[in-house]
Design an enzyme around this catalytic site. Structure first.
Site, short mmCIF file in Angstrom:
data_model
loop_
_atom_site.label_atom_id
_atom_site.label_comp_id
_atom_site.label_asym_id
_atom_site.label_seq_id
_atom_site.Cartn_x
_atom_site.Cartn_y
_atom_site.Cartn_z
N GLU A 183 12.76 4.72 7.03
CA GLU A 183 13.61 4.87 5.84
C GLU A 183 13.62 3.59 5.02
O GLU A 183 13.38 2.51 5.53
CB GLU A 183 15.06 5.17 6.29
CG GLU A 183 15.50 6.61 6.07
CD GLU A 183 15.76 6.96 4.59
OE1 GLU A 183 15.17 6.32 3.68
OE2 GLU A 183 16.54 7.89 4.36
N ASP A 184 13.93 3.74 3.75
CA ASP A 184 14.06 2.56 2.89
C ASP A 184 15.40 1.87 3.12
O ASP A 184 15.48 0.66 3.28
CB ASP A 184 13.88 2.91 1.41
CG ASP A 184 14.74 4.09 0.95
OD1 ASP A 184 15.48 4.68 1.77
OD2 ASP A 184 14.68 4.43 -0.25
N ASP A 220 22.68 3.66 3.72
CA ASP A 220 23.87 3.33 2.96
C ASP A 220 25.07 3.87 3.73
O ASP A 220 25.57 3.22 4.64
CB ASP A 220 23.71 3.93 1.55
CG ASP A 220 24.81 3.55 0.59
OD1 ASP A 220 25.07 2.36 0.44
OD2 ASP A 220 25.43 4.45 0.01
N PHE A 277 23.83 -2.10 -5.36
CA PHE A 277 22.80 -1.09 -5.49
C PHE A 277 21.45 -1.79 -5.59
O PHE A 277 21.21 -2.58 -6.50
CB PHE A 277 23.04 -0.17 -6.70
CG PHE A 277 22.22 1.08 -6.61
CD1 PHE A 277 22.66 2.16 -5.85
CD2 PHE A 277 20.98 1.16 -7.23
CE1 PHE A 277 21.88 3.30 -5.72
CE2 PHE A 277 20.20 2.31 -7.10
CZ PHE A 277 20.66 3.38 -6.35
N ARG A 321 10.57 1.28 -8.59
CA ARG A 321 9.99 1.35 -7.24
C ARG A 321 8.82 0.38 -7.08
O ARG A 321 8.47 -0.03 -5.98
CB ARG A 321 9.48 2.76 -6.95
CG ARG A 321 10.55 3.83 -6.91
CD ARG A 321 9.94 5.13 -6.35
NE ARG A 321 10.77 6.30 -6.61
CZ ARG A 321 11.78 6.71 -5.85
NH1 ARG A 321 12.11 6.01 -4.77
NH2 ARG A 321 12.46 7.79 -6.13
P1 IMP Z 1 23.07 7.51 2.61
O1 IMP Z 1 23.00 8.98 2.97
O2 IMP Z 1 24.38 7.17 1.95
O3 IMP Z 1 22.80 6.60 3.79
O4 IMP Z 1 22.01 7.24 1.48
C1 IMP Z 1 20.69 7.35 1.79
C2 IMP Z 1 19.79 7.43 0.58
O5 IMP Z 1 20.43 7.10 -0.67
C3 IMP Z 1 18.71 6.42 0.77
O6 IMP Z 1 17.64 6.97 1.51
C4 IMP Z 1 18.34 6.09 -0.66
O7 IMP Z 1 17.38 7.02 -1.12
C5 IMP Z 1 19.60 6.26 -1.43
N1 IMP Z 1 20.26 4.94 -1.61
C6 IMP Z 1 21.36 4.49 -0.98
N2 IMP Z 1 21.68 3.24 -1.37
C7 IMP Z 1 20.72 2.90 -2.27
C8 IMP Z 1 20.49 1.69 -3.03
O8 IMP Z 1 21.19 0.67 -2.96
N3 IMP Z 1 19.40 1.72 -3.84
C9 IMP Z 1 18.57 2.79 -3.95
N4 IMP Z 1 18.74 3.93 -3.25
C10 IMP Z 1 19.82 3.97 -2.42
MG MG Z 2 15.75 7.56 0.45
#
Ligand code: IMP
Ligand code: MG
Length: 175
Positions: free
Chosen positions: A99-100, A103, A152, A165
């Site tokens: 994963e990138d 969050d 962010f 990206r």
């Molecule tokens: P989560 O479900 O809240 O953990 O969010 C996961 C997804 O939201 C990640 O795989 C990202 O694609 C996107 N995301 C969350 N935070 C960021 C950020 O700071 N920058 C860019 N994408 C984010």
């Molecule tokens: Mg993602």
């Protein structure tokens, strides 16, 4: 790139490459003699996966999933829709989700449950970035590149409205 939305550097290109080499070495050690399939989560993990796999010195395969989480632009709802599923079965295989960023952790929690139900031999997570202040679920990622503050992040695969990206480092979005 000259763009006022690109703010302070969170992780430099040099820091990324040093840490990714370390992660690749750790994965190489841990998965020696096993049946490694790395599952990249589109699109954000593409740059990370491409660099990471160059540091993995054992046989491995890659596959991809694309998911979209319903919710506002910068907040995950935890309700996830699969846009593209894996090409191949993972039953009995050693799966590493790449994963990138984690969050809230809700997207990954869904993916862990979904892939876990397919009976892999093992299932672990490698995330380039985490935001510990935002984590809402108990989600032990085995491999983490960097912990970042609650900003962010854009660049190195991470987007805002599909842009940025292509930066070779991670920056904070100015908004
Ligand atoms: P989560 O479900 O809240 O953990 O969010 C996961 C997804 O939201 C990640 O795989 C990202 O694609 C996107 N995301 C969350 N935070 C960021 C950020 O700071 N920058 C860019 N994408 C984010
Ligand atoms: Mg993602």
């Amino acid at each position: 790139m000259n763009d006022p939305a690109i703010g302070a550097t969170l992780v430099s290109s040099e820091e990324l490459q040093v840490r990714i080499a370390e992660l690749g070495a750790a994965i190489t050690r841990d998965y020696e003699g096993r049946d490694l399939v790395m599952v990249g989560v589109l699109k954000g993990a593409v740059l990370f996966l491409a660099d990471l796999m160059r540091h993995i010195d054992i046989p491995c395969e890659i596959d991809f999933m694309a998911v979209s989480s319903y919710g506002s632009q910068t907040d995950s709802s935890g309700v996830v829709r699969i846009l593209k599923d894996l090409d191949a079965s993972i039953q009995g295989r050693d799966v590493l989700i790449v994963e990138d960023i984690i969050d809230s952790g809700l997207t990954l929690q869904y993916l862990m449950r979904n892939l876990g139900a397919r009976d892999p031999a093992s299932l672990e997570v490698c995330s380039l970035l985490t935001k510990p202040e935002r984590l809402r679920v108990d989600l032990p990622a085995k491999y983490v590149g960097f912990e970042i503050p609650d900003e962010f992040a854009i660049g190195y695969g991470l987007d805002h409205a599909q842009r940025y990206r292509n930066l070779d480092y991670v920056a904070a979005l100015v908004h």
